[in-house]
Design a protein around this motif. Sequence first.
Motif, PDB file in Angstrom:
ATOM      1  N   ASP A 277       3.650 -41.625  25.362  1.00 50.18           N
ATOM      2  CA  ASP A 277       4.367 -42.083  24.170  1.00 50.18           C
ATOM      3  C   ASP A 277       5.539 -42.979  24.560  1.00 50.18           C
ATOM      4  O   ASP A 277       6.204 -42.758  25.581  1.00 50.18           O
ATOM      5  CB  ASP A 277       4.877 -40.898  23.360  1.00 50.18           C
ATOM      6  CG  ASP A 277       3.748 -40.125  22.695  1.00 50.18           C
ATOM      7  OD1 ASP A 277       2.656 -40.696  22.538  1.00 50.18           O
ATOM      8  OD2 ASP A 277       3.963 -38.941  22.353  1.00 50.18           O
ATOM      9  N   SER A 278       5.806 -43.963  23.721  1.00 48.51           N
ATOM     10  CA  SER A 278       6.915 -44.889  23.976  1.00 48.51           C
ATOM     11  C   SER A 278       7.769 -45.025  22.719  1.00 48.51           C
ATOM     12  O   SER A 278       7.275 -44.882  21.595  1.00 48.51           O
ATOM     13  CB  SER A 278       6.393 -46.263  24.385  1.00 48.51           C
ATOM     14  OG  SER A 278       5.675 -46.866  23.316  1.00 48.51           O
TER      15      SER A 278
ATOM     16  N   GLY B  13       8.517 -45.447  28.046  1.00 47.19           N
ATOM     17  CA  GLY B  13       7.880 -44.145  28.108  1.00 47.19           C
ATOM     18  C   GLY B  13       7.923 -43.640  29.537  1.00 47.19           C
ATOM     19  O   GLY B  13       7.594 -44.377  30.470  1.00 47.19           O
TER      20      GLY B  13
ATOM     21  N   GLU C 174       2.527 -46.205  22.282  1.00 45.22           N
ATOM     22  CA  GLU C 174       2.165 -45.527  23.511  1.00 45.22           C
ATOM     23  C   GLU C 174       1.719 -46.545  24.557  1.00 45.22           C
ATOM     24  O   GLU C 174       1.219 -47.624  24.227  1.00 45.22           O
ATOM     25  CB  GLU C 174       1.039 -44.516  23.276  1.00 45.22           C
ATOM     26  CG  GLU C 174      -0.256 -45.125  22.769  1.00 45.22           C
ATOM     27  CD  GLU C 174      -1.322 -44.084  22.479  1.00 45.22           C
ATOM     28  OE1 GLU C 174      -0.945 -42.910  22.269  1.00 45.22           O
ATOM     29  OE2 GLU C 174      -2.515 -44.439  22.472  1.00 45.22           O
TER      30      GLU C 174
END
Length: 250
Positions: free
Chosen positions: A78-79, A113, A56
């Motif tokens: 979030d990533s 993200g 994230e």
Amino acid sequence: MKNILLGAVLMSAAMPVAAIAADLPYPTKAEVVVVEPVFSWTGFYLGANVGYGGNEFEYPFSVASDGVPVASGSATLDSSGFFGGAQIGYNYQFANNVVLGVEADFQWSGIEGKLDAGLAIPLLPAGFSANAGSEVEWFGTIRARLGYAFDNLLVYGTGGAAYGKVKSSISVAGPGFLLSESADDTNWGWTAGAGFEYAINNNWTLKTEYLYVDLGETSAFSGFLAEGVTGTLDTKTTFHTAKVGLNYKF
């Protein structure tokens, strides 16, 4: 007559010797024993890898009205994404099977993200919204490796420095107002993880590795949000990676 007797005696003496000689085995060539060479991890290597990562992005923010702080906090996004690149390194295997090495790698990354929905900003008039996002465009590490070799299998821990380019953007829109800012910086941080590597033969090895990467915190935005209202937004980048790679050992 004497000659006949002498000949008989010599023949009788020679017969046991001939019998013993006949019983002796013929000499045979010794069987060649092939000794399998023990694999050594010592040497330089070069390879490529692919993987997947994410965690994230964290966005610490603050808002002030006429210079007075009125709000602060942190948001997360979030990533995730794939990456791929190459590595180069050197290992030295000691007599007790401990392996000490150093490795550097570089990855092209799609870890990102994005927040496309409207995000309410404190103190902004109704109808204002913001979109934000970040992307790790590339990253790399410079690490030490310490492990133990079970012949063709190497189990190791690793850690060191990490670096990467992180691009962040934010846009704020409302009636008669539009703010669009972006920043990209090359950040330095740290990384740690573990993995194992298997030698397919004397030259080719297959590896799998986990790393946690922390690229630190940078400023994504600092400026006016509205009349008399200012704000700051930072980006803190951390992510996990899992990858597989193939090395050629020289």
